[in-house]
Enzyme design. Sequence first.
Site, short mmCIF file in Angstrom:
data_model
loop_
_atom_site.label_atom_id
_atom_site.label_comp_id
_atom_site.label_asym_id
_atom_site.label_seq_id
_atom_site.Cartn_x
_atom_site.Cartn_y
_atom_site.Cartn_z
N ASN A 7 7.70 42.74 8.88
CA ASN A 7 7.00 42.74 7.59
C ASN A 7 6.69 41.29 7.25
O ASN A 7 7.58 40.55 6.82
CB ASN A 7 7.89 43.40 6.53
CG ASN A 7 7.24 43.43 5.17
OD1 ASN A 7 6.15 42.90 4.97
ND2 ASN A 7 7.90 44.05 4.21
N ARG A 91 4.28 46.28 9.34
CA ARG A 91 3.79 46.72 8.04
C ARG A 91 2.46 46.01 7.77
O ARG A 91 2.37 44.79 7.90
CB ARG A 91 4.78 46.34 6.95
CG ARG A 91 4.26 46.68 5.59
CD ARG A 91 5.07 46.04 4.50
NE ARG A 91 4.54 46.42 3.20
CZ ARG A 91 4.62 45.65 2.13
NH1 ARG A 91 5.18 44.47 2.19
NH2 ARG A 91 4.14 46.06 0.99
N HIS A 180 2.66 51.03 -1.80
CA HIS A 180 4.02 51.58 -1.61
C HIS A 180 3.97 52.94 -0.91
O HIS A 180 4.91 53.73 -1.02
CB HIS A 180 4.76 51.82 -2.95
CG HIS A 180 5.07 50.58 -3.73
ND1 HIS A 180 4.92 50.51 -5.09
CD2 HIS A 180 5.54 49.38 -3.35
CE1 HIS A 180 5.28 49.32 -5.52
NE2 HIS A 180 5.65 48.60 -4.47
N ARG A 241 3.81 41.79 -13.53
CA ARG A 241 2.43 42.30 -13.58
C ARG A 241 2.24 43.19 -14.81
O ARG A 241 3.13 43.95 -15.17
CB ARG A 241 2.12 43.13 -12.32
CG ARG A 241 2.00 42.29 -11.08
CD ARG A 241 1.84 43.18 -9.85
NE ARG A 241 2.79 42.80 -8.83
CZ ARG A 241 3.10 43.56 -7.79
NH1 ARG A 241 2.54 44.73 -7.61
NH2 ARG A 241 3.99 43.13 -6.91
N GLU A 384 11.62 51.95 4.01
CA GLU A 384 10.29 51.82 4.59
C GLU A 384 10.37 51.45 6.08
O GLU A 384 9.54 51.88 6.88
CB GLU A 384 9.49 50.76 3.81
CG GLU A 384 9.11 51.25 2.42
CD GLU A 384 8.84 50.14 1.42
OE1 GLU A 384 9.83 49.49 0.98
OE2 GLU A 384 7.68 49.91 1.07
#
Length: 398
Positions: A7, A91, A180, A241, A384
Amino acid sequence: MKVLVINCGSSSLKYQVLDMDTEALLCKGLVERIGIDGSVINHEKTGMDKFVLEAPMKDHKDAIAHVLDALTDAGHGVVKNMAEIGAVGHRVVHGGEKFAESVLLTDEVIDVIKECSDLAPLHNPANLQGIEACRALMPDTPMVGVFDTSFHQTMPPAAYIYGLPYEYYTRYGIRRYGFHGTSHRFVSARAAKMLGKDIKDLRIITCHLGNGASLAAVKGGKVLDTSMGFTPLAGLIMGTRCGDIDPAIIAYVAGKENKSVAEMDKVMNKESGVYGLSGVSSDFRDIEAAADAGNKRAELALKAYVHRVKAYIGAYIAEMGGVDAIVFTAGLGENSKVMRKDICAGMEELGIKICDERNDVRGRETLISADDSKVAVLLIPTNEEVMIARDTVALTAK
Ligand code: ADP
């Protein structure tokens, strides 16, 4: 088969090696400060102390070379040589509309990922650097790309289109993509397993609540809607955010504060969310502590966060015509019993009832709803990496 999962960020790189015969984690690690002074690799073989090495790494290729050294080291390594690694899973953040599933990485596929970089200028180029570095150092090992966006590609047009001139969609690909996806796919599949049901018969709302956060409505194993949008800025209020806002605010504040669009973008990505609201921190542990100590803005930040999650849950129940299971995952979802309780509070009429005793857990796969709750509420730690490794095996074993 042993699979290396990569990743890659712009200056960091996370990796794991899994033995996919048992799905056991053999080692994991993190390389930080790639391309800047003080590059460092933190490597952890399962059951052993951390191995830390500071060494200059001018680019991702240098970083991967250090990872390969760590993996094959006689002491803290997990393989004798790299030939023991059967495949690498990468990823990749954005697959645009091109990738509804994971793919074997060929020259042609890599070119298409490059085309998608325009949609994720901060992420895809870094992912590609990791892919190129691995291909240079392990030219004979098959590689697979697993996209954050692909699970969401099942969304119907009515859910992904924005109320803008249609040409913006055809010309620039302006639409909801969602992110996601690997996490939402993993936890929704686990939820079906835990409930002993076929995912095709279930309506699941998955709540991935980490630093970045998103919800997904998963009906019959397909995504019907998700809260992130064209970028990961949309939807929930997050660590830093802003999530959904009235889009007219941007021009208004830019005028008042004499800010450029790029500066507004930075404010919305880095200076907003519970951090901007509370003025305390982007970490929910700090905000919960501040709220407990009487900080009103911290309290407001938490309440606003919960309010937004509830609003999405309500919308998704309406869109799916009901809900059978709600899943909490990621840093906050897995660890904060207060947050899970507050989110589910007051939804008894909808058949959602948490059991306080069962909810008093952290980071463990378990049912947290009461026996008389119509809807199953589950805590499922996300994974993940294992999902990426599974896809990698499936595509390379062929
Ligand atoms: P990322 O999006 O960076 O992968 P994670 O899924 O690891 O994020 O989530 C990190 C966030 O989870 C932290 O910023 C923190 O707000 C929250 N978190 C972690 N542990 C706890 C806890 N015990 N209580 C409340 N919040 C927590």
